[in-house]
Design an enzyme around this catalytic site. Structure first.
Site: not given
Ligand SMILES: [Zn+2]
Length: 203
Positions: A15-16, A80-81, A83, A177, A180
């Site tokens: 992203k950055s 940026d960031e 959130q 994911c 997981h």
């Molecule tokens: Zn995974």
């Protein structure tokens, strides 16, 4: 009315770096831009946005956007960031896009290490004109699923559940994911088991 974009992705989804590439291109085309980030994010520098692959973008670190006024003639704002800002800060960005005709690109995480939306990201999902997902693969060895969650763990590889949503740099994280994430978060498998001890220092 200008557009408000939200680029969301897990940690290590570049992203950055993409923010930095945008800034580079704005310079080439002589567009006026500025970059901001929440001052809570002091991982690398108080004034720079530093991507993991080394792209550096000059930025203003701001605690909140209550008194934020973009520099005169600004055409683009890069955040940026995002959130780590508050929903009220997102409302301010909406006002700037709508009333000052400045296009805004926000980059940030969608969910925290408990799988919950960050409040600012929830607000952006509701308000943004364009929502883009930055894709990267799950960090568990051999997994080919796209990473959508973060799992937080201590130096022994034990999963940390709950805790403060706003934490930078203190714990270790893996971008994983959905499957997981739930398997690890619910203790169905252990990180040591599926990473074969490769989890130390985020490796
Ligand atoms: Zn995974």
């Amino acid at each position: 009315m200008a557009k408000l974009h939200f680029y969301y992705g897990v940690m290590s989804s570049s992203k950055s770096a993409f923010l930095g590439i945008n800034a580079y291109n704005f310079n080439r085309t002589d567009n006026r831009w500025e970059a901001i980030k929440p001052s809570i994010d002091n991982r690398d520098s108080d004034t720079n946005i530093v991507s993991r692959i080394g792209i550096v973008t000059k930025a203003r670190a701001l605690q909140n956007l209550d008194n934020y006024i973009p520099a005169p003639a600004t055409q683009f704002i890069l955040v940026d960031e995002v959130q780590f800002f508050k929903p009220s800060d997102i409302e301010k960005l909406v006002q700037i896009a709508d009333n000052s005709n400045i296009t805004i690109f926000c980059y940030g995480l969608k969910v925290d290490s408990n799988g919950d939306l960050f409040p600012a990201s929830a607000k952006l999902l509701a308000e943004a004109d364009e929502i883009h997902q930055m894709e990267t693969v799950c960090e568990i060895p051999q997994c080919t699923n796209m990473a959508s969650h973060h799992i937080r763990f201590d130096s022994n590889g034990n999963i940390i559940r709950g805790g403060n949503q706003v934490e930078v740099g203190a714990s270790q994280y893996k971008s994983v994911c959905r499957k997981h994430f739930h398997d690890l978060y619910n203790g169905k498998v252990s990180l040591i088991q599926i990473c074969r001890n490769q989890f130390i220092n985020g490796k």
